[in-house]
Design a protein around this motif. Structure first.
Motif, PDB file in Angstrom:
ATOM      1  N   PRO A 105       0.846  -1.203   0.000  1.00 21.66           N
ATOM      2  CA  PRO A 105       0.000   0.000   0.000  1.00 21.66           C
ATOM      3  C   PRO A 105       0.878   1.248   0.000  1.00 21.66           C
ATOM      4  O   PRO A 105       2.039   1.200   0.401  1.00 21.66           O
ATOM      5  CB  PRO A 105      -0.789  -0.125   1.312  1.00 21.66           C
ATOM      6  CG  PRO A 105       0.040  -1.010   2.175  1.00 21.66           C
ATOM      7  CD  PRO A 105       0.786  -1.922   1.262  1.00 21.66           C
ATOM      8  N   PRO A 106       0.345   2.369  -0.452  1.00 17.52           N
ATOM      9  CA  PRO A 106       1.143   3.601  -0.454  1.00 17.52           C
ATOM     10  C   PRO A 106       1.471   4.038   0.973  1.00 17.52           C
ATOM     11  O   PRO A 106       0.750   3.722   1.918  1.00 17.52           O
ATOM     12  CB  PRO A 106       0.255   4.627  -1.146  1.00 17.52           C
ATOM     13  CG  PRO A 106      -1.036   3.981  -1.423  1.00 17.52           C
ATOM     14  CD  PRO A 106      -0.968   2.557  -1.021  1.00 17.52           C
ATOM     15  N   PHE A 107       2.574   4.764   1.091  1.00 17.38           N
ATOM     16  CA  PHE A 107       2.952   5.320   2.390  1.00 17.38           C
ATOM     17  C   PHE A 107       1.982   6.440   2.749  1.00 17.38           C
ATOM     18  O   PHE A 107       1.448   7.127   1.878  1.00 17.38           O
ATOM     19  CB  PHE A 107       4.369   5.900   2.342  1.00 17.38           C
ATOM     20  CG  PHE A 107       5.448   4.861   2.333  1.00 17.38           C
ATOM     21  CD1 PHE A 107       5.691   4.063   3.444  1.00 17.38           C
ATOM     22  CD2 PHE A 107       6.236   4.684   1.208  1.00 17.38           C
ATOM     23  CE1 PHE A 107       6.692   3.116   3.424  1.00 17.38           C
ATOM     24  CE2 PHE A 107       7.244   3.734   1.181  1.00 17.38           C
ATOM     25  CZ  PHE A 107       7.467   2.950   2.296  1.00 17.38           C
ATOM     26  N   ASP A 108       1.776   6.631   4.040  1.00 16.19           N
ATOM     27  CA  ASP A 108       0.945   7.721   4.527  1.00 16.19           C
ATOM     28  C   ASP A 108       1.795   8.994   4.530  1.00 16.19           C
ATOM     29  O   ASP A 108       2.584   9.223   5.452  1.00 16.19           O
ATOM     30  CB  ASP A 108       0.420   7.409   5.919  1.00 16.19           C
ATOM     31  CG  ASP A 108      -0.555   8.441   6.448  1.00 16.19           C
ATOM     32  OD1 ASP A 108      -0.768   9.468   5.764  1.00 16.19           O
ATOM     33  OD2 ASP A 108      -1.098   8.234   7.550  1.00 16.19           O
ATOM     34  N   GLU A 109       1.633   9.800   3.498  1.00 18.97           N
ATOM     35  CA  GLU A 109       2.467  10.992   3.329  1.00 18.97           C
ATOM     36  C   GLU A 109       2.285  11.974   4.478  1.00 18.97           C
ATOM     37  O   GLU A 109       3.257  12.583   4.948  1.00 18.97           O
ATOM     38  CB  GLU A 109       2.158  11.674   2.000  1.00 18.97           C
ATOM     39  CG  GLU A 109       2.531  10.852   0.793  1.00 18.97           C
ATOM     40  CD  GLU A 109       2.084  11.470  -0.517  1.00 18.97           C
ATOM     41  OE1 GLU A 109       1.917  12.718  -0.571  1.00 18.97           O
ATOM     42  OE2 GLU A 109       1.898  10.720  -1.491  1.00 18.97           O
ATOM     43  N   GLU A 110       1.050  12.132   4.940  1.00 15.65           N
ATOM     44  CA  GLU A 110       0.783  13.077   6.027  1.00 15.65           C
ATOM     45  C   GLU A 110       1.462  12.646   7.314  1.00 15.65           C
ATOM     46  O   GLU A 110       2.029  13.473   8.040  1.00 15.65           O
ATOM     47  CB  GLU A 110      -0.720  13.236   6.228  1.00 15.65           C
ATOM     48  CG  GLU A 110      -1.405  13.915   5.056  1.00 15.65           C
ATOM     49  CD  GLU A 110      -2.917  13.941   5.193  1.00 15.65           C
ATOM     50  OE1 GLU A 110      -3.444  13.540   6.252  1.00 15.65           O
ATOM     51  OE2 GLU A 110      -3.565  14.358   4.218  1.00 15.65           O
ATOM     52  N   ALA A 111       1.434  11.343   7.614  1.00 11.80           N
ATOM     53  CA  ALA A 111       2.087  10.856   8.832  1.00 11.80           C
ATOM     54  C   ALA A 111       3.602  11.026   8.742  1.00 11.80           C
ATOM     55  O   ALA A 111       4.253  11.420   9.718  1.00 11.80           O
ATOM     56  CB  ALA A 111       1.733   9.390   9.065  1.00 11.80           C
ATOM     57  N   ILE A 112       4.155  10.762   7.584  1.00 16.25           N
ATOM     58  CA  ILE A 112       5.600  10.920   7.410  1.00 16.25           C
ATOM     59  C   ILE A 112       5.979  12.387   7.517  1.00 16.25           C
ATOM     60  O   ILE A 112       6.987  12.739   8.146  1.00 16.25           O
ATOM     61  CB  ILE A 112       6.050  10.309   6.065  1.00 16.25           C
ATOM     62  CG1 ILE A 112       5.918   8.784   6.141  1.00 16.25           C
ATOM     63  CG2 ILE A 112       7.469  10.720   5.718  1.00 16.25           C
ATOM     64  CD1 ILE A 112       6.187   8.072   4.849  1.00 16.25           C
ATOM     65  N   ASN A 159       5.876  13.383  11.179  1.00 16.56           N
ATOM     66  CA  ASN A 159       7.007  12.861  11.950  1.00 16.56           C
ATOM     67  C   ASN A 159       8.346  13.418  11.504  1.00 16.56           C
ATOM     68  O   ASN A 159       9.326  13.344  12.247  1.00 16.56           O
ATOM     69  CB  ASN A 159       7.046  11.335  11.857  1.00 16.56           C
ATOM     70  CG  ASN A 159       5.899  10.681  12.582  1.00 16.56           C
ATOM     71  OD1 ASN A 159       5.330  11.251  13.511  1.00 16.56           O
ATOM     72  ND2 ASN A 159       5.537   9.494  12.140  1.00 16.56           N
ATOM     73  N   ASN A 210       4.891   6.875  -4.080  1.00 18.13           N
ATOM     74  CA  ASN A 210       3.434   6.703  -4.117  1.00 18.13           C
ATOM     75  C   ASN A 210       2.881   6.926  -5.528  1.00 18.13           C
ATOM     76  O   ASN A 210       1.975   6.220  -5.957  1.00 18.13           O
ATOM     77  CB  ASN A 210       2.757   7.637  -3.116  1.00 18.13           C
ATOM     78  CG  ASN A 210       2.876   7.127  -1.693  1.00 18.13           C
ATOM     79  OD1 ASN A 210       3.264   5.976  -1.452  1.00 18.13           O
ATOM     80  ND2 ASN A 210       2.573   7.979  -0.740  1.00 18.13           N
TER      81      ASN A 210
END
Length: 163
Positions: free
Chosen positions: A86-93, A96, A117
């Motif tokens: 699945p794609p990475f969660d850009e907002e979470a990255i 952080n 992504n």
């Protein structure tokens, strides 16, 4: 200055012919003002081109295979679709690793996650399009046809490697 490529001394025609016969078979890159790694790069590109042509001449199905080319393509597409993460969660990255002038790592990380992504979206869409084209839901475009040829030859499709 390369000694083999100097003006020959005056003499009869035979002396010029003998002089030319002493030229090396492969010209050194230095005579063209290039680094010696240019010959290596050229040889690698030539190898890729030669092997690419040789692979393109192979039949798309093997004689011992019980599957048709379409079945093989359908299986390959389904297998890759199953394995795509699945794609990475850009907002979470981004939360952080906020970009800052002092730390270029976070900026590069966010940029690469966005690129990754996008690539996943292209891969997923193209695989679904291949599956739909194989069953006749959509027209097999030249781009999809090139992808199918790449799959049958064991190559990464150009559409994916260009992203």
């Amino acid at each position: 200055k390369h000694e083999a490529y100097c003006v020959p001394p005056p003499g009869p025609l035979d002396s010029y012919v003998e002089y030319v016969k002493r030229f090396p078979l492969n010209d050194p890159t230095e005579i063209f003002g290039l680094h010696e790694n240019a010959a290596l790069t050229h040889a690698q590109a030539e190898k890729r081109r030669l092997l690419g042509h040789a692979l393109s001449l192979q039949p798309l199905t093997s004689l011992g295979s019980a599957q048709s080319a379409e079945e093989t393509l359908r299986d390959v597409a389904a297998d890759i679709l199953h394995k795509i993460p699945p794609p990475f969660d850009e907002e979470a990255i981004l939360a952080n690793n906020p970009p800052s002038y002092e730390d270029s790592y976070s900026t590069v990380l966010v940029q690469e996650v966005v690129r990754y992504n996008r690539l996943l979206v292209v891969i997923r869409k193209s695989l679904l399009d291949i599956q739909r084209a194989l069953v006749g839901e959509i027209v097999m475009s030249s781009e999809l046809e090139k992808m199918c040829e790449s799959f049958m030859q064991g190559h990464v499709p150009e559409l994916w490697s260009s992203k």
